[in-house]
Design an enzyme around this catalytic site. Structure first.
Site, PDB file in Angstrom:
ATOM      1  N   ASP A 164      17.864  -1.944 -15.024  1.00  0.00           N
ATOM      2  CA  ASP A 164      17.418  -0.554 -14.980  1.00  0.00           C
ATOM      3  C   ASP A 164      18.610   0.391 -14.995  1.00  0.00           C
ATOM      4  O   ASP A 164      19.350   0.470 -14.017  1.00  0.00           O
ATOM      5  CB  ASP A 164      16.575  -0.347 -13.706  1.00  0.00           C
ATOM      6  CG  ASP A 164      16.010   1.054 -13.618  1.00  0.00           C
ATOM      7  OD1 ASP A 164      15.857   1.699 -14.666  1.00  0.00           O
ATOM      8  OD2 ASP A 164      15.707   1.496 -12.491  1.00  0.00           O
ATOM      9  N   ASP A 353      16.889   5.718 -20.295  1.00  0.00           N
ATOM     10  CA  ASP A 353      16.476   4.813 -19.227  1.00  0.00           C
ATOM     11  C   ASP A 353      15.874   3.521 -19.764  1.00  0.00           C
ATOM     12  O   ASP A 353      14.762   3.522 -20.273  1.00  0.00           O
ATOM     13  CB  ASP A 353      15.472   5.526 -18.320  1.00  0.00           C
ATOM     14  CG  ASP A 353      15.043   4.655 -17.154  1.00  0.00           C
ATOM     15  OD1 ASP A 353      15.818   3.751 -16.778  1.00  0.00           O
ATOM     16  OD2 ASP A 353      13.937   4.847 -16.640  1.00  0.00           O
TER      17      ASP A 353
END
Ligand SMILES: *[C@@H]1O[C@H](CO)[C@@H](O)[C@H](O)[C@H]1NC(C)=O
Ligand SMILES: *[C@@H]1O[C@H](CO)[C@@H](O)[C@H](O)[C@H]1NC(C)=O
Ligand SMILES: *[C@@H]1O[C@H](CO)[C@@H](O)[C@H](O)[C@H]1NC(C)=O
Ligand SMILES: *[C@@H]1O[C@H](CO)[C@@H](O)[C@H](O)[C@H]1NC(C)=O
Ligand SMILES: *[C@@H]1O[C@H](CO)[C@@H](O)[C@H](O)[C@H]1NC(C)=O
Length: 461
Positions: A164, A353
């Site tokens: 992430d 992201d």
């Protein structure tokens, strides 16, 4: 005397290989680029594609709000989004969708209790196709995230962790782990002092909340092995309590955040910073090549320390300054569709992201972009569909260069087995920035540098 010479060479090689293959390497003989294969996470295929699409939008909405230091939507609002989305499903689906529990209960962190088994709007087991008379199978929203394996502890055991770029904490589940609903944490690998001799509990409380889900626990120190590089006494978190979504998802035993320092709740170096501090790599650079399901290839990888030059076209490389503190924010220069600029794009920044599935963009911009995509249709839900077999190229401009989204990634998942329409990978949401997730990132080679606070983008190959 060729034979003895080559025998000697062989013996030398064996000696070198055996030295080189020792599990613990010091910084001097370490490679400058550490590359590890990535694996894909798949969404919950038992949920209707529109519900899965809405879950991703809900997550994007929360994350984007957090990046702007806003409270963001409440659980009740997210639940309402899901119910509203469900109300636009065909009545045949809704009949099944509204079947009483316990058919399927959405995790509470999605703010909803909705029963649903229907994956598509008819009862055959045939896969959806790209178009009438086509044998090509339509996308089914299969790329929802990415994970890789990190051996932890002594003896080292493999933990699968979600990758992430939109957070900066690293954690795995502890063997005391409880799910938010009070149950266990499911089928996972757990870390504790009972299964690792090198485990040290620092007894410091730690917690994190994501766009969807949360984890709560303590800081610990233990050995982690990243791409064969051994980091002893690395500080990270063990989670004693996690949201149901994490418990339910058997693919991952934890999560590795690789954002900037400003995002760290743990207040300790991320693994890439620790690799740099230990001298294994020269720069705290993380580079991503995200794989796509429909390519059926295992070409995904994450690299630490630099860029893997076999994975991108160097003539397309740009480096941009991060305008965020922790989140990766890149100035957005505009959007084009099939090479024609879309006028009036209001957003001027993209939050990059890897942990977000879709490309979520402000509603007005979503309207402007889809108006230029042949066959795109606005649905009652406020989201768009695009033809599953679209060949339209949507491009985002960063650092003065235009980066194409592969048309394969524009459709997210088939809306029905025979309609030929798919939900759009470009979602419309209520924010002023682009939340640039995997719909876009699968087409580029994406790299972040924590020390310089820069991002590098290039066309992926
Ligand atoms: C996509 O499928 C439709 C029928 O569903 C067909 O008319 C169209 O030609 C196809 N487009 C492409 C680019 O294959
Ligand atoms: C689809 O297949 C049918 C039967 O094979 C054929 O008659 C028809 O022309 C095809 N349609 C298209 C658009 O190719
Ligand atoms: C999470 O951590 C923050 C900062 O350490 C703290 O203020 C907050 O109370 C914690 N929340 C929970 C639910 O433990
Ligand atoms: C790592 O932790 C162990 C256990 O607490 C300790 O014995 C060792 O000295 C530590 N090593 C370093 C380099 O701090
Ligand atoms: C990026 O930041 C560096 C150093 O702060 C500065 O010299 C450079 O001009 C910036 N580049 C752009 C494109 O803003």
């Amino acid at each position: 005397m060729r034979f003895p010479t080559s025998l000697l060479a062989l013996l030398t090689a064996i000696v070198f290989i055996s030295v080189d293959a020792r599990p613990i390497r010091n910084a001097r003989n370490a490679p400058r680029l550490i590359t590890i294969p990535l694996k894909r996470m798949e969404g919950d295929a038992s949920l209707h594609v529109e519900i899965r699409h809405q879950q991703q939008i809900n997550r994007a909405q929360r994350l984007a709000a957090r990046a702007s230091n806003l409270a963001g939507p409440s659980d009740a609002q997210l639940r309402e989004n899901l119910e509203r989305r469900a109300s636009f499903l065909p009545s045949t689906v809704q009949k099944r969708f509204n079947r009483p529990p316990p058919d399927y209960i959405l995790p509470s962190d999605d703010g909803a209790v909705i029963s649903n088994l229907a994956a598509l709007d008819d009862d055959t087991d045939e896969p959806a196709v790209l178009a009438k008379n086509s044998s090509a199978v339509a996308p089914d929203g299969a790329d929802t995230g990415y994970f890789f394996t990190v051996p932890i502890g002594n003896p080292a055991r493999p933990f699968n962790v979600i990758l992430d770029s939109g957070s900066s904490d690293f954690w795995v589940m502890s063997d005391q782990c409880e799910s938010e609903d009070g149950g266990g944490c499911g089928e996972h690998t757990y870390l504790s002092e009972s299964n690792s001799q090198s485990f040290v509990n620092l007894h410091t409380k730690w917690n994190i909340t994501y766009g969807s889900g949360a984890a709560d626990g303590e800081l610990v120190q233990d050995t982690i092995i990243v791409g064969g590089m051994v980091l002893t006494n690395h500080t990270f978190g063990v989670a004693h309590s996690i949201s149901q979504g994490f418990a339910r998802d058997s693919a991952a035993d934890g999560l590795m955040g690789l954002g900037g320092k400003g995002l760290s709740n743990q207040g300790v170096p991320t693994p890439v910073e620790a690799l740099k501090n230990a001298g294994f790599i020269d720069s705290a650079i993380t580079s991503y090549r995200l794989p796509r399901f429909i390519d059926r290839t295992n070409n995904g990888e994450v690299s630490f320390g630099g860029l893997d030059e076999t994975k991108f076209d160097p003539s397309t490389l740009v480096t941009v300054n991060n305008t965020g503190d922790g989140f990766w924010l890149a100035p957005l220069g505009g959007v084009s569709v099939d090479g024609v600029d879309v006028n009036g794009i209001q957003s001027s920044v993209g939050l990059m992201d890897t942990g977000t599935t879709l490309l979520a963009i402000p509603t007005k911009d979503a309207d402007a972009v889809h108006a230029k995509i042949p066959g795109a249709k606005l649905q009652g839900s406020g989201q768009y569909s695009v033809p599953c077999n679209t060949t339209t190229v949507v491009s985002l401009k960063f650092g003065g260069k235009s980066f194409d989204i592969n048309p394969k990634d524009l459709p997210f998942a088939a809306l029905g087995k025979t309609t030929g329409d798919c939900t759009s990978g470009i979602a419309s949401f209520d924010d002023d920035k682009f939340l640039v997730g995997d719909t876009f990132l699968k087409s580029v080679y994406f790299s972040t540098n924590v020390e310089d606070n820069t991002m590098t983008l290039a066309k992926a190959i």
